[in-house]
Design a protein around this motif. Sequence first.
Motif, PDB file in Angstrom:
ATOM      1  N   UNK A 174      39.373  24.683  41.564  1.00  0.00           N
ATOM      2  CA  UNK A 174      38.758  24.807  40.251  1.00  0.00           C
ATOM      3  C   UNK A 174      37.674  25.867  40.369  1.00  0.00           C
ATOM      4  N   UNK A 175      37.690  26.812  39.428  1.00  0.00           N
ATOM      5  CA  UNK A 175      36.768  27.942  39.521  1.00  0.00           C
ATOM      6  C   UNK A 175      35.363  27.557  39.071  1.00  0.00           C
ATOM      7  N   UNK A 176      34.367  27.849  39.901  1.00  0.00           N
ATOM      8  CA  UNK A 176      32.972  27.652  39.489  1.00  0.00           C
ATOM      9  C   UNK A 176      32.463  28.923  38.828  1.00  0.00           C
ATOM     10  N   UNK A 177      32.776  30.064  39.448  1.00  0.00           N
ATOM     11  CA  UNK A 177      32.452  31.384  38.881  1.00  0.00           C
ATOM     12  C   UNK A 177      33.349  32.382  39.604  1.00  0.00           C
ATOM     13  N   UNK A 178      33.346  33.636  39.175  1.00  0.00           N
ATOM     14  CA  UNK A 178      34.207  34.634  39.820  1.00  0.00           C
ATOM     15  C   UNK A 178      33.921  34.655  41.318  1.00  0.00           C
ATOM     16  N   UNK A 179      34.971  34.422  42.102  1.00  0.00           N
ATOM     17  CA  UNK A 179      34.826  34.509  43.559  1.00  0.00           C
ATOM     18  C   UNK A 179      34.351  33.251  44.250  1.00  0.00           C
ATOM     19  N   UNK A 180      34.172  32.148  43.496  1.00  0.00           N
ATOM     20  CA  UNK A 180      33.746  30.882  44.126  1.00  0.00           C
ATOM     21  C   UNK A 180      34.511  29.712  43.509  1.00  0.00           C
ATOM     22  N   UNK A 181      35.243  29.007  44.336  1.00  0.00           N
ATOM     23  CA  UNK A 181      36.110  27.919  43.889  1.00  0.00           C
ATOM     24  C   UNK A 181      35.760  26.607  44.572  1.00  0.00           C
ATOM     25  N   UNK A 235      33.846  30.544  65.335  1.00  0.00           N
ATOM     26  CA  UNK A 235      33.481  29.510  64.380  1.00  0.00           C
ATOM     27  C   UNK A 235      34.387  29.609  63.169  1.00  0.00           C
ATOM     28  N   UNK A 236      34.480  28.522  62.430  1.00  0.00           N
ATOM     29  CA  UNK A 236      35.175  28.530  61.139  1.00  0.00           C
ATOM     30  C   UNK A 236      34.126  28.101  60.130  1.00  0.00           C
ATOM     31  N   UNK A 237      33.673  29.049  59.339  1.00  0.00           N
ATOM     32  CA  UNK A 237      32.554  28.740  58.443  1.00  0.00           C
ATOM     33  C   UNK A 237      32.590  29.654  57.220  1.00  0.00           C
ATOM     34  N   UNK A 238      31.865  29.257  56.186  1.00  0.00           N
ATOM     35  CA  UNK A 238      31.833  30.018  54.945  1.00  0.00           C
ATOM     36  C   UNK A 238      30.998  31.273  55.116  1.00  0.00           C
ATOM     37  N   UNK A 239      31.512  32.378  54.545  1.00  0.00           N
ATOM     38  CA  UNK A 239      30.827  33.659  54.573  1.00  0.00           C
ATOM     39  C   UNK A 239      30.565  34.090  53.130  1.00  0.00           C
ATOM     40  N   UNK A 240      29.610  35.014  52.989  1.00  0.00           N
ATOM     41  CA  UNK A 240      29.181  35.418  51.657  1.00  0.00           C
ATOM     42  C   UNK A 240      29.125  36.938  51.538  1.00  0.00           C
ATOM     43  N   UNK A 241      29.636  37.452  50.417  1.00  0.00           N
ATOM     44  CA  UNK A 241      29.602  38.894  50.172  1.00  0.00           C
ATOM     45  C   UNK A 241      29.217  39.140  48.726  1.00  0.00           C
ATOM     46  N   UNK A 242      28.232  39.998  48.560  1.00  0.00           N
ATOM     47  CA  UNK A 242      27.776  40.358  47.212  1.00  0.00           C
ATOM     48  C   UNK A 242      28.769  41.380  46.643  1.00  0.00           C
ATOM     49  N   UNK A 243      29.922  40.859  46.176  1.00  0.00           N
ATOM     50  CA  UNK A 243      31.005  41.709  45.661  1.00  0.00           C
ATOM     51  C   UNK A 243      30.701  42.140  44.226  1.00  0.00           C
ATOM     52  N   UNK A 244      31.056  43.369  43.887  1.00  0.00           N
ATOM     53  CA  UNK A 244      30.871  43.832  42.504  1.00  0.00           C
ATOM     54  C   UNK A 244      31.925  43.210  41.594  1.00  0.00           C
ATOM     55  N   UNK A 245      33.139  43.040  42.160  1.00  0.00           N
ATOM     56  CA  UNK A 245      34.224  42.453  41.383  1.00  0.00           C
ATOM     57  C   UNK A 245      34.938  41.411  42.229  1.00  0.00           C
ATOM     58  N   UNK A 246      35.242  40.262  41.653  1.00  0.00           N
ATOM     59  CA  UNK A 246      36.038  39.251  42.347  1.00  0.00           C
ATOM     60  C   UNK A 246      37.065  38.713  41.373  1.00  0.00           C
ATOM     61  N   UNK A 247      38.179  39.410  41.315  1.00  0.00           N
ATOM     62  CA  UNK A 247      39.193  39.045  40.314  1.00  0.00           C
ATOM     63  C   UNK A 247      40.528  38.675  40.928  1.00  0.00           C
ATOM     64  N   UNK A 248      40.553  38.445  42.232  1.00  0.00           N
ATOM     65  CA  UNK A 248      41.835  38.214  42.899  1.00  0.00           C
ATOM     66  C   UNK A 248      41.999  36.785  43.387  1.00  0.00           C
TER      67      UNK A 248
END
Lengths: 408, 408
Positions: A33-40, A133-146
């Motif tokens: 379920x989408x919370x915002x573009x690029x984060x589910x 490690x297996x962990x969450x990473x973060x990127x300040x993407x300009x577009x996240x539409x995929x």
Amino acid sequence: MRQSQLFSKTERNAPKDEATINAQLLARAGFVSKLMAGAYSYLPLGLRVLNNIENIVREEMNAVGGQEILMPIIHPKSIWATTGGWDKIDVLFKIKSRTEKEYALGQSEEEVVTPLVMKYVNTYKDLPRAVYQINWKFRDELRSKSGLLRGVEFLMKDMYSFHETQADFERFYAEVKKAYFRVYERMGLVAKATEASGGAFTQKVSYEFMVLTDAGEDDILYCDVCDFCVNAEIAKEKEGGQCTRCGKGTLAKARASEVGNVFDLGQKFAKDFDVTYTDKEGKKQHPIMGCFGIGISRAMGVVVEKFHDEKGIIWPEAVAPFRVHLLALGGADGAHIYDSLQKAGVQVLYDDREMSAGEKFAEADLIGIPWRIVVSPKVGDGKVEVKRRTEKEPRIMDVKEALELIKK
Amino acid sequence: MRQSQLFSKTERNAPKDEATINAQLLARAGFVSKLMAGAYSYLPLGLRVLNNIENIVREEMNAVGGQEILMPIIHPKSIWATTGGWDKIDVLFKIKSRTEKEYALGQSEEEVVTPLVMKYVNTYKDLPRAVYQINWKFRDELRSKSGLLRGVEFLMKDMYSFHETQADFERFYAEVKKAYFRVYERMGLVAKATEASGGAFTQKVSYEFMVLTDAGEDDILYCDVCDFCVNAEIAKEKEGGQCTRCGKGTLAKARASEVGNVFDLGQKFAKDFDVTYTDKEGKKQHPIMGCFGIGISRAMGVVVEKFHDEKGIIWPEAVAPFRVHLLALGGADGAHIYDSLQKAGVQVLYDDREMSAGEKFAEADLIGIPWRIVVSPKVGDGKVEVKRRTEKEPRIMDVKEALELIKK
């Protein structure tokens, strides 16, 4: 699990704000379920798939001697200032605390892992080392539409290796490359290892593992005879030309999605942090480092892009949320089959809800579990209808026969 | 695992910047490594402990019908603005992207979970529901000096429940309370359920689960006869006074550490997001919600505070990184015992390094694995020395006898 208990539900229509197949199907089928573009958010079905992929990757990384650790997500500014990443990496998320302390969110973890591992490496006898490690990473993407293919927040396996020599890094890379191909094969994917540019910090070539898919974000050129493959961005060769490696094949162009990468880091990070070990001659040396990534959440998206039809997802067995989708129709009771399968260690989603056969079939196709078993008055006592998600027509057989078939 | 392969090493002295027992021992024994105040890397031994605690919590939450999901760590500002948390919660980390978009880092997830779950709740038939996640949380703390007890980044299990009535919330709370006591008991901890103030958003009483330890950050008053217990902060009673519940016992004061909490959220979040379900009369209603937390990484610190001696950590069996620490001394080969134990499904750390007996014993005591088995020429062929971490003297016995004892 009984489907009547599952809190997520399927949706008839794809969300209007999703352009890619993976995001549309995964949202409709109740995996994310989408919370915002690029984060589910990963719902129960989606989390099971994510865990399956994670465990495949974990097993193969352990098999090449990788030691699993877990590093912080939030980092002090100082370590990113040391390597120059604070100013140079545009996708680095920066945070200021209420007391004006500055932090970054991990988007790769060389800055943490280099001092961490080298704290315990005193001499050449402590090398080589590989930790992941297996962990969450973060990127300040300009577009996240995929969908899951490009996240602001994404789950990644990142392994870092430490070596005495470049040759030892190359040896380890060859081992990991085999492990990567095993990972993709287990997920049902065919990947190609391509050469790409080395990123922000190195003139060296890096390696990308690409899966052919129209949803991909890269173009690759690959030989139809040998395993030569190169990212079109840096290729000297042209589509339709002769392969420069084997001299026999022709180069084809295709859209592809990255599912893994390898960076030859050289001594960049060891020098930045000035961490050394003592070699055989008693001299201080900076280790050679490698970085090996696999996007776990991204791989989940790629699998959906590759395996679906007009009705829904078709999960490969190894990553499927359940092995069997058991449907009870027309008031039939499937509880005994559900119990039998669970006792045999088979993962089952049991659709025990009161709904029409048509609705249940459509949902099962959308969710995409590999085996479908139907109990109903029509099929008859002691019999079930069995169908793989990839098959068109079901077969009717004795319950016992079905259980044997499924357990294989 | 062979200890010669383990990249972490033990350290003789505690880090100078750590004031608490948990941080000192966990760093010295190679379980964690500090990145900055309040943020630690979990090394192979530490990650195993964290996973063990996580799995205990997961099993007990599944047993009360909780459905596991995973929600994003990074949140859009809008959802925190909706509930007022953006301005009111001082520990909320805020981020500005390079295009000036604003985000928060999750410190609790009511803002995400409320719209998420209610998207799938149409009528009273879809209630009650309980979903939980185990994920890293972030708090902009002014001070983080208690090792794993108070992190800027910490691993938490947070479960959220949705109900038709207050009575149904109370029923579920009673169930979860029992599950919480099972969780603590399995970790070897004795917890007390105390009443506390309800936090920023509610006038209601909340419940805290406290473990008695001098490293704790709270004072509690508890009855020496019944199970009455209250946080001293909100207590009307006094130390040495008579218990107001049973009328028989005397109230004692003790230092304690919070290992879990429950918030009665009422309709606060459902109203903020205006999410409703249709009740039996066809009317729209806001659900009643509860929040149930357990600090996973914090619990790891509390276990160390409770179980250690002057030599090191004493892990309770259920959370120990390995069940057996196998030490080969004086050139002896323990490979056959290592293989036998592994085949029997026993988790073993095999110290196959060349080091003195004294050093190996000291390390084993520091690391704190429940069973120690020693093979050495002194003990003799076919014999081993067996000692629990809690025992003073080892026993010599046949290998076969030792294996039987350990497997129990």
